[in-house]
Every structure is written in C-alpha cells, then in structure tokens.
Motif scaffolding. Structure first.
Motif, mmCIF file in Angstrom:
data_model
loop_
_atom_site.group_PDB
_atom_site.id
_atom_site.type_symbol
_atom_site.label_atom_id
_atom_site.label_comp_id
_atom_site.label_asym_id
_atom_site.label_seq_id
_atom_site.Cartn_x
_atom_site.Cartn_y
_atom_site.Cartn_z
ATOM 1 N N LEU A 1 44.248 53.637 43.480
ATOM 2 C CA LEU A 1 45.528 54.280 43.793
ATOM 3 C C LEU A 1 46.626 53.256 44.072
ATOM 4 O O LEU A 1 47.789 53.487 43.735
ATOM 5 N N LEU A 2 46.283 52.131 44.666
ATOM 6 C CA LEU A 2 47.269 51.066 44.871
ATOM 7 C C LEU A 2 47.782 50.562 43.521
ATOM 8 O O LEU A 2 48.985 50.355 43.348
ATOM 9 N N GLN A 3 46.874 50.385 42.576
ATOM 10 C CA GLN A 3 47.289 49.946 41.243
ATOM 11 C C GLN A 3 48.137 51.015 40.556
ATOM 12 O O GLN A 3 49.149 50.702 39.925
ATOM 13 N N GLU A 4 47.752 52.282 40.712
ATOM 14 C CA GLU A 4 48.545 53.372 40.136
ATOM 15 C C GLU A 4 49.941 53.429 40.746
ATOM 16 O O GLU A 4 50.896 53.851 40.093
ATOM 17 N N ALA A 5 50.070 52.979 42.009
ATOM 18 C CA ALA A 5 51.361 52.966 42.698
ATOM 19 C C ALA A 5 52.211 51.765 42.287
ATOM 20 O O ALA A 5 53.325 51.598 42.787
ATOM 21 N N GLY A 6 51.703 50.924 41.394
ATOM 22 C CA GLY A 6 52.501 49.830 40.866
ATOM 23 C C GLY A 6 52.200 48.453 41.434
ATOM 24 O O GLY A 6 52.894 47.491 41.101
ATOM 25 N N VAL A 7 51.179 48.336 42.272
ATOM 26 C CA VAL A 7 50.795 47.014 42.769
ATOM 27 C C VAL A 7 50.037 46.312 41.648
ATOM 28 O O VAL A 7 49.018 46.818 41.166
ATOM 29 N N GLN A 8 50.553 45.162 41.225
ATOM 30 C CA GLN A 8 49.995 44.500 40.046
ATOM 31 C C GLN A 8 48.621 43.897 40.270
ATOM 32 O O GLN A 8 47.771 43.918 39.384
ATOM 33 N N ARG A 9 48.398 43.342 41.443
ATOM 34 C CA ARG A 9 47.125 42.651 41.696
ATOM 35 C C ARG A 9 46.488 43.218 42.952
ATOM 36 O O ARG A 9 47.056 43.130 44.037
ATOM 37 N N VAL A 10 45.302 43.798 42.806
ATOM 38 C CA VAL A 10 44.538 44.302 43.947
ATOM 39 C C VAL A 10 43.159 43.653 43.887
ATOM 40 O O VAL A 10 42.414 43.851 42.937
ATOM 41 N N GLU A 11 42.874 42.855 44.910
ATOM 42 C CA GLU A 11 41.578 42.203 45.051
ATOM 43 C C GLU A 11 40.869 42.869 46.222
ATOM 44 O O GLU A 11 41.524 43.387 47.131
ATOM 45 N N THR A 12 39.546 42.838 46.232
ATOM 46 C CA THR A 12 38.818 43.489 47.327
ATOM 47 C C THR A 12 37.709 42.589 47.866
ATOM 48 O O THR A 12 37.217 41.703 47.169
ATOM 49 N N GLY A 13 37.350 42.899 49.105
ATOM 50 C CA GLY A 13 36.131 42.351 49.673
ATOM 51 C C GLY A 13 34.953 43.145 49.136
ATOM 52 O O GLY A 13 35.112 44.020 48.289
ATOM 53 N N VAL A 14 33.762 42.859 49.644
ATOM 54 C CA VAL A 14 32.543 43.520 49.191
ATOM 55 C C VAL A 14 32.111 44.520 50.253
ATOM 56 O O VAL A 14 31.849 44.144 51.400
ATOM 57 N N PHE A 15 32.049 45.774 49.871
ATOM 58 C CA PHE A 15 31.702 46.831 50.805
ATOM 59 C C PHE A 15 30.316 46.579 51.400
ATOM 60 O O PHE A 15 29.358 46.319 50.681
ATOM 61 N N GLY A 16 30.221 46.619 52.717
ATOM 62 C CA GLY A 16 28.953 46.462 53.413
ATOM 63 C C GLY A 16 28.482 45.025 53.595
ATOM 64 O O GLY A 16 27.443 44.788 54.204
ATOM 65 N N ALA A 17 29.231 44.060 53.072
ATOM 66 C CA ALA A 17 28.816 42.653 53.172
ATOM 67 C C ALA A 17 29.346 42.020 54.452
ATOM 68 O O ALA A 17 30.317 42.495 55.048
ATOM 69 N N ASP A 18 28.717 40.933 54.843
ATOM 70 C CA ASP A 18 29.210 40.093 55.930
ATOM 71 C C ASP A 18 30.224 39.146 55.301
ATOM 72 O O ASP A 18 29.858 38.261 54.527
ATOM 73 N N MET A 19 31.504 39.361 55.592
ATOM 74 C CA MET A 19 32.588 38.632 54.925
ATOM 75 C C MET A 19 33.274 37.665 55.877
ATOM 76 O O MET A 19 33.282 37.867 57.086
ATOM 77 N N ARG A 20 33.878 36.652 55.299
ATOM 78 C CA ARG A 20 34.753 35.729 56.009
ATOM 79 C C ARG A 20 36.129 35.878 55.374
ATOM 80 O O ARG A 20 36.267 35.715 54.155
ATOM 81 N N VAL A 21 37.125 36.197 56.191
ATOM 82 C CA VAL A 21 38.478 36.425 55.690
ATOM 83 C C VAL A 21 39.372 35.299 56.198
ATOM 84 O O VAL A 21 39.413 35.038 57.403
ATOM 85 N N PHE A 22 40.064 34.662 55.279
ATOM 86 C CA PHE A 22 40.957 33.556 55.597
ATOM 87 C C PHE A 22 42.375 33.980 55.246
ATOM 88 O O PHE A 22 42.618 34.515 54.157
ATOM 89 N N VAL A 23 43.298 33.727 56.182
ATOM 90 C CA VAL A 23 44.652 34.255 56.000
ATOM 91 C C VAL A 23 45.697 33.253 56.473
ATOM 92 O O VAL A 23 45.503 32.564 57.468
ATOM 93 N N GLU A 24 46.789 33.188 55.731
ATOM 94 C CA GLU A 24 47.987 32.468 56.138
ATOM 95 C C GLU A 24 49.063 33.538 56.342
ATOM 96 O O GLU A 24 49.691 33.996 55.383
ATOM 97 N N ASN A 25 49.196 33.975 57.602
ATOM 98 C CA ASN A 25 50.138 35.045 57.922
ATOM 99 C C ASN A 25 51.569 34.602 57.658
ATOM 100 O O ASN A 25 51.899 33.429 57.786
ATOM 101 N N ASP A 26 52.422 35.554 57.330
ATOM 102 C CA ASP A 26 53.830 35.313 57.073
ATOM 103 C C ASP A 26 54.636 36.081 58.103
ATOM 104 O O ASP A 26 54.696 37.311 58.073
ATOM 105 N N GLY A 27 55.225 35.394 59.038
ATOM 106 C CA GLY A 27 56.065 36.035 60.060
ATOM 107 C C GLY A 27 55.627 35.721 61.472
ATOM 108 O O GLY A 27 56.302 34.965 62.146
ATOM 109 N N PRO A 28 54.576 36.240 61.973
ATOM 110 C CA PRO A 28 53.679 37.228 61.361
ATOM 111 C C PRO A 28 54.284 38.636 61.374
ATOM 112 O O PRO A 28 55.022 38.993 62.278
#
Length: 149
Positions: free
Chosen positions: A112-139
C-alpha cells in the motif's frame, strides 16, 4: 495499527550480520499490528505515512512528504509497539496480532505504501531478531495510531 515514524538521513536493518533493507533519505517506520486491525487501518496509515509533510521545502519549512522528496521507507515489523505497560513492570502483548494475521497485513501495508507513490520500500524480516541502524534527521519522530483517527 501503531507506528513510530522517524525522518532519517539513512537507515538499514540487518539479520544475522547481513543487511536486508537499506534506505538513504526517508522514513524509518516501526509498525505494530493489533488484533482488530485489517485492510481499512492499513490503507489509512499508508496514506498518512506517504503524505505527512515533515521534509523541508526550499524555504526550510516542513512542507514536503516522503513521496514528494523521492525518499524511501524502511519498514520494520515491531509487535512490542502493541505492548501494554499500565500494570506491573512486565509489558503484556495481548493486543498484538498473532503472526499468522500480522505478517500478511505487514506485507500488504508495504504494498500500500508503494501504491501511495513511495518509490522505495524496504523491509525488515518478520519474526527475526533484527539490528536497526539509523541516522536520524532533526530528529523528527512521530507516534501514529489508527485508533485515534
């Protein structure tokens, strides 16, 4: 549905040391699916996320959406957003949708995000133990909850 929306300069997510999703300028979005969520909530939230005006225009005002600036969205499944911490010291997650319901709705939300016009949608893995790295803007960080609309 509950979400934490963060404006970022860049973000990526890894699973077992391997990068599985990565964006430059855009939005890091943590998404929690609750037991009574469905297509209607997913559509409302996707539209809101795609159109929130939190990116700067030529005058430096927050007046552009992620879609308008050509930014990406890194979408991370996060059932802990549905946690209840009102009683005691251990959260309970009774409002979180079961994986067999939440995962298809998470995938539908990404579409639905792509249908709304967002060109690039990447995802994490559902149910996985993930590490998220972020460079906040503002924040710039916003809490979104479809039950409040």
């Amino acid at each position: 549905m509950r979400a934490v929306y963060q404006r970022v300069l860049s973000a990526y997510v890894s699973v077992e040391g391997r990068i599985v999703g990565k964006i430059g300028q855009g939005v890091l979005l943590f998404l929690g699916v609750e037991t009574d969520d469905g297509e209607e909530q997913a559509r409302k939230l996707a539209g809101k996320v795609a159109d929130l005006r939190v990116f700067s225009d030529e005058r430096g005002k927050m007046n552009r959406s992620v879609r308008e600036v050509g930014g990406g969205i890194l979408l991370i499944p996060n059932f802990t957003l549905c946690g209840n911490c009102r009683h005691g010291r251990r959260p309970e997650f009774l409002r979180a949708a079961r994986p067999e319901t939440a995962e298809p709705l998470f995938r539908r939300f990404a579409a639905l995000l792509q249908e709304a016009g967002v060109q690039r949608v990447e995802t994490g893995v559902f149910g996985a133990d993930m590490r998220v790295f972020v460079e906040n803007d503002g924040p710039v960080t916003l809490m979104l909850n479809t039950k409040e609309w």
